[in-house]
Design a protein around this motif. Structure first.
Motif, PDB file in Angstrom:
ATOM      1  N   GLU A  17       0.798  -1.225   0.000  1.00  0.00           N
ATOM      2  CA  GLU A  17       0.000   0.000   0.000  1.00  0.00           C
ATOM      3  C   GLU A  17       0.830   1.274   0.000  1.00  0.00           C
ATOM      4  OE1 GLU A  17      -3.279  -0.193  -0.341  1.00  0.00           O
ATOM      5  OE2 GLU A  17      -2.982  -2.362  -0.433  1.00  0.00           O
ATOM      6  N   ALA A  18       2.133   1.142   0.026  1.00  0.00           N
ATOM      7  CA  ALA A  18       3.000   2.314   0.161  1.00  0.00           C
ATOM      8  C   ALA A  18       3.559   2.761  -1.184  1.00  0.00           C
ATOM      9  CB  ALA A  18       4.154   2.004   1.116  1.00  0.00           C
ATOM     10  N   GLY A  19       3.928   4.039  -1.245  1.00  0.00           N
ATOM     11  CA  GLY A  19       4.582   4.600  -2.419  1.00  0.00           C
ATOM     12  C   GLY A  19       5.945   5.146  -2.046  1.00  0.00           C
ATOM     13  N   HIS A  20       6.443   6.084  -2.842  1.00  0.00           N
ATOM     14  CA  HIS A  20       7.743   6.698  -2.576  1.00  0.00           C
ATOM     15  C   HIS A  20       7.628   7.605  -1.355  1.00  0.00           C
ATOM     16  CE1 HIS A  20      11.782   7.441  -4.128  1.00  0.00           C
ATOM     17  NE2 HIS A  20      11.644   8.706  -3.757  1.00  0.00           N
ATOM     18  N   SER A  21       8.715   7.720  -0.591  1.00  0.00           N
ATOM     19  CA  SER A  21       8.778   8.595   0.587  1.00  0.00           C
ATOM     20  C   SER A  21       7.769   8.221   1.663  1.00  0.00           C
ATOM     21  CB  SER A  21       8.590  10.069   0.180  1.00  0.00           C
ATOM     22  OG  SER A  21       9.652  10.502  -0.638  1.00  0.00           O
ATOM     23  N   PHE A  22       7.388   6.952   1.728  1.00  0.00           N
ATOM     24  CA  PHE A  22       6.340   6.572   2.675  1.00  0.00           C
ATOM     25  C   PHE A  22       6.787   6.642   4.131  1.00  0.00           C
ATOM     26  CE2 PHE A  22       8.390   2.419   2.116  1.00  0.00           C
ATOM     27  CZ  PHE A  22       8.337   1.872   3.381  1.00  0.00           C
ATOM     28  N   LEU A  23       8.103   6.693   4.381  1.00  0.00           N
ATOM     29  CA  LEU A  23       8.584   6.815   5.758  1.00  0.00           C
ATOM     30  C   LEU A  23       8.513   8.251   6.278  1.00  0.00           C
ATOM     31  CD1 LEU A  23      11.615   4.379   5.720  1.00  0.00           C
ATOM     32  CD2 LEU A  23       9.760   4.337   7.366  1.00  0.00           C
ATOM     33  N   ASN A  24       8.282   9.219   5.405  1.00  0.00           N
ATOM     34  CA  ASN A  24       8.125  10.592   5.867  1.00  0.00           C
ATOM     35  C   ASN A  24       6.872  10.720   6.718  1.00  0.00           C
ATOM     36  OD1 ASN A  24      10.382  11.193   4.411  1.00  0.00           O
ATOM     37  ND2 ASN A  24       9.349  12.413   2.843  1.00  0.00           N
ATOM     38  N   ASP A  25       6.927  11.582   7.724  1.00  0.00           N
ATOM     39  CA  ASP A  25       5.755  11.766   8.580  1.00  0.00           C
ATOM     40  C   ASP A  25       4.909  12.964   8.153  1.00  0.00           C
ATOM     41  OD1 ASP A  25       7.272  13.917   9.372  1.00  0.00           O
ATOM     42  OD2 ASP A  25       7.550  13.243  11.452  1.00  0.00           O
ATOM     43  N   ALA A  26       5.294  13.598   7.036  1.00  0.00           N
ATOM     44  CA  ALA A  26       4.526  14.723   6.488  1.00  0.00           C
ATOM     45  C   ALA A  26       4.888  14.868   5.020  1.00  0.00           C
ATOM     46  CB  ALA A  26       4.838  16.014   7.238  1.00  0.00           C
ATOM     47  N   GLU A  27       4.003  15.495   4.265  1.00  0.00           N
ATOM     48  CA  GLU A  27       4.290  15.756   2.857  1.00  0.00           C
ATOM     49  C   GLU A  27       5.393  16.791   2.733  1.00  0.00           C
ATOM     50  OE1 GLU A  27       0.575  15.073   0.070  1.00  0.00           O
ATOM     51  OE2 GLU A  27       0.103  16.558   1.603  1.00  0.00           O
ATOM     52  N   ILE A  28       6.184  16.684   1.670  1.00  0.00           N
ATOM     53  CA  ILE A  28       7.278  17.616   1.444  1.00  0.00           C
ATOM     54  C   ILE A  28       7.165  18.204   0.044  1.00  0.00           C
ATOM     55  CG2 ILE A  28       8.843  16.441   3.039  1.00  0.00           C
ATOM     56  CD1 ILE A  28      10.173  15.159   0.574  1.00  0.00           C
TER      57      ILE A  28
ATOM     58  N   ARG B 185       4.100  10.001  -1.074  1.00  0.00           N
ATOM     59  CA  ARG B 185       3.346  10.475   0.084  1.00  0.00           C
ATOM     60  C   ARG B 185       3.628   9.578   1.285  1.00  0.00           C
ATOM     61  NH1 ARG B 185      -2.948   9.368  -0.805  1.00  0.00           N
ATOM     62  NH2 ARG B 185      -2.615  10.425  -2.804  1.00  0.00           N
ATOM     63  N   PRO B 186       3.366  10.079   2.497  1.00  0.00           N
ATOM     64  CA  PRO B 186       3.531   9.238   3.684  1.00  0.00           C
ATOM     65  C   PRO B 186       2.532   8.080   3.690  1.00  0.00           C
ATOM     66  CG  PRO B 186       3.419  11.581   4.278  1.00  0.00           C
ATOM     67  CD  PRO B 186       3.007  11.477   2.843  1.00  0.00           C
ATOM     68  N   HIS B 187       2.928   6.986   4.324  1.00  0.00           N
ATOM     69  CA  HIS B 187       2.006   5.887   4.589  1.00  0.00           C
ATOM     70  C   HIS B 187       2.324   5.357   5.987  1.00  0.00           C
ATOM     71  CE1 HIS B 187      -0.110   1.978   4.174  1.00  0.00           C
ATOM     72  NE2 HIS B 187      -0.926   2.729   3.447  1.00  0.00           N
ATOM     73  N   PRO B 188       1.691   5.934   7.001  1.00  0.00           N
ATOM     74  CA  PRO B 188       2.061   5.656   8.393  1.00  0.00           C
ATOM     75  C   PRO B 188       2.038   4.181   8.770  1.00  0.00           C
ATOM     76  CG  PRO B 188       0.582   7.544   8.267  1.00  0.00           C
ATOM     77  CD  PRO B 188       0.611   6.934   6.902  1.00  0.00           C
ATOM     78  N   GLU B 189       1.069   3.434   8.256  1.00  0.00           N
ATOM     79  CA  GLU B 189       0.970   2.018   8.640  1.00  0.00           C
ATOM     80  C   GLU B 189       2.195   1.235   8.179  1.00  0.00           C
ATOM     81  OE1 GLU B 189      -3.018   3.876   8.363  1.00  0.00           O
ATOM     82  OE2 GLU B 189      -1.308   3.723   6.995  1.00  0.00           O
ATOM     83  N   SER B 190       2.617   1.471   6.953  1.00  0.00           N
ATOM     84  CA  SER B 190       3.819   0.792   6.442  1.00  0.00           C
ATOM     85  C   SER B 190       5.068   1.295   7.151  1.00  0.00           C
ATOM     86  CB  SER B 190       3.955   1.016   4.935  1.00  0.00           C
ATOM     87  OG  SER B 190       2.839   0.499   4.237  1.00  0.00           O
TER      88      SER B 190
END
Length: 253
Positions: free
Chosen positions: A199-210, A225-230
């Motif tokens: 379910e994750a994309g690029h930069s999914f470990l970020n905690d906010a959009e950049i 975009r972030p994906h908190p669950e992953s």
């Protein structure tokens, strides 16, 4: 909640210039509060440079019991002038950015509060650097997060330190990269933990959009975009991997 880390700016110019790196280089040192020594970790930032998200990633690692240095690879010229040559270095495996990263590693190795065991973690462009810097025998573990592979991974990654890598299946910029990386590390006999999150994309470990606010809708379409669950599971794996290979003792409790 009491502060559990302290952060300062450090001058890495002398160490970098001596290796043929940047003529001017600064970094951000983040250390746990309390008595060391701690394992060291070099954090390599995303293509957009050091921002609040990258600072929070460094703080997170320090809270987990690591002495952290994040070199600013765009110090000598700024983002606009440095981005393209730095990105080329990340893909080619050579260039001044690698000397800058080594300067950061040396700074940690010389710190009396460092145990001498040092890892590297990179995000986006930094993930490519983490992957390639891990094969020089100087790092004890590498965390690669949505980093591009070199053209000849088997040749470039021979002799690599242990690698933990995380990718998103919805990352349209890196289709099939996790599978290719795992296959290469298998062939090379490198200790590794590679996982792709459905379910994750690029930069999914970020905690906010950049990035520029006007471009964020396009970035979301591209799967950036972030994906908190992953991210929760990826950090669990990274923490465990570093605990094993860097001997990290959790400082959060």
């Amino acid at each position: 909640m009491p502060d559990t880390t302290t952060a300062t700016t450090v001058d890495l110019t002398e160490l970098s210039a001596a290796r043929g790196g940047s003529r001017r280089l600064t970094g951000h040192l983040t250390r746990p509060v309390g008595a060391g020594p701690w394992p060291g970790v070099v954090v390599v930032h995303e293509a957009l440079g050091i921002n609040d998200v990258m600072h929070r990633q460094a703080e997170r690692l320090a809270r987990a019991g690591c002495l952290v240095v994040m070199p600013d690879l765009f110090t000598d010229g700024g983002t606009v002038r440095c981005l393209v040559p730095t990105f080329r270095a990340a893909l080619s495996g050579h260039g001044r950015a690698f000397h800058d990263i080594e300067a950061a590693r040396t700074h940690l190795a010389q710190d009396p509060d460092c145990t001498g065991r040092i890892g590297i973690i990179g995000f986006c462009m930094g993930g490519s650097f983490a992957l390639l810097a891990g094969n020089d025998g100087e790092f004890d573990a590498a965390s690669v997060n949505y980093g591009r592979l070199p053209k000849e991974p088997d040749r470039a990654l021979a002799g690599s330190c242990p690698v933990v890598a995380s990718y998103g299946a919805r990352d349209r910029t890196l289709p099939g990269t996790a599978r290719k990386l795992e296959a290469s590390l298998d062939r090379l006999g490198v200790v590794h933990d590679v996982k792709e999150y459905p379910e994750a994309g690029h930069s999914f470990l970020n905690d906010a959009e950049i990035g520029p606010r006007a471009l964020r809708p396009l970035m979301r379409v591209a799967g950036i975009r972030p994906h908190p669950e992953s991210a929760v599971d990826a950090w669990r794996r990274i923490d465990g991997f570093f605990a094993t290979h860097l001997k990290v003792e959790d400082q959060k409790g």
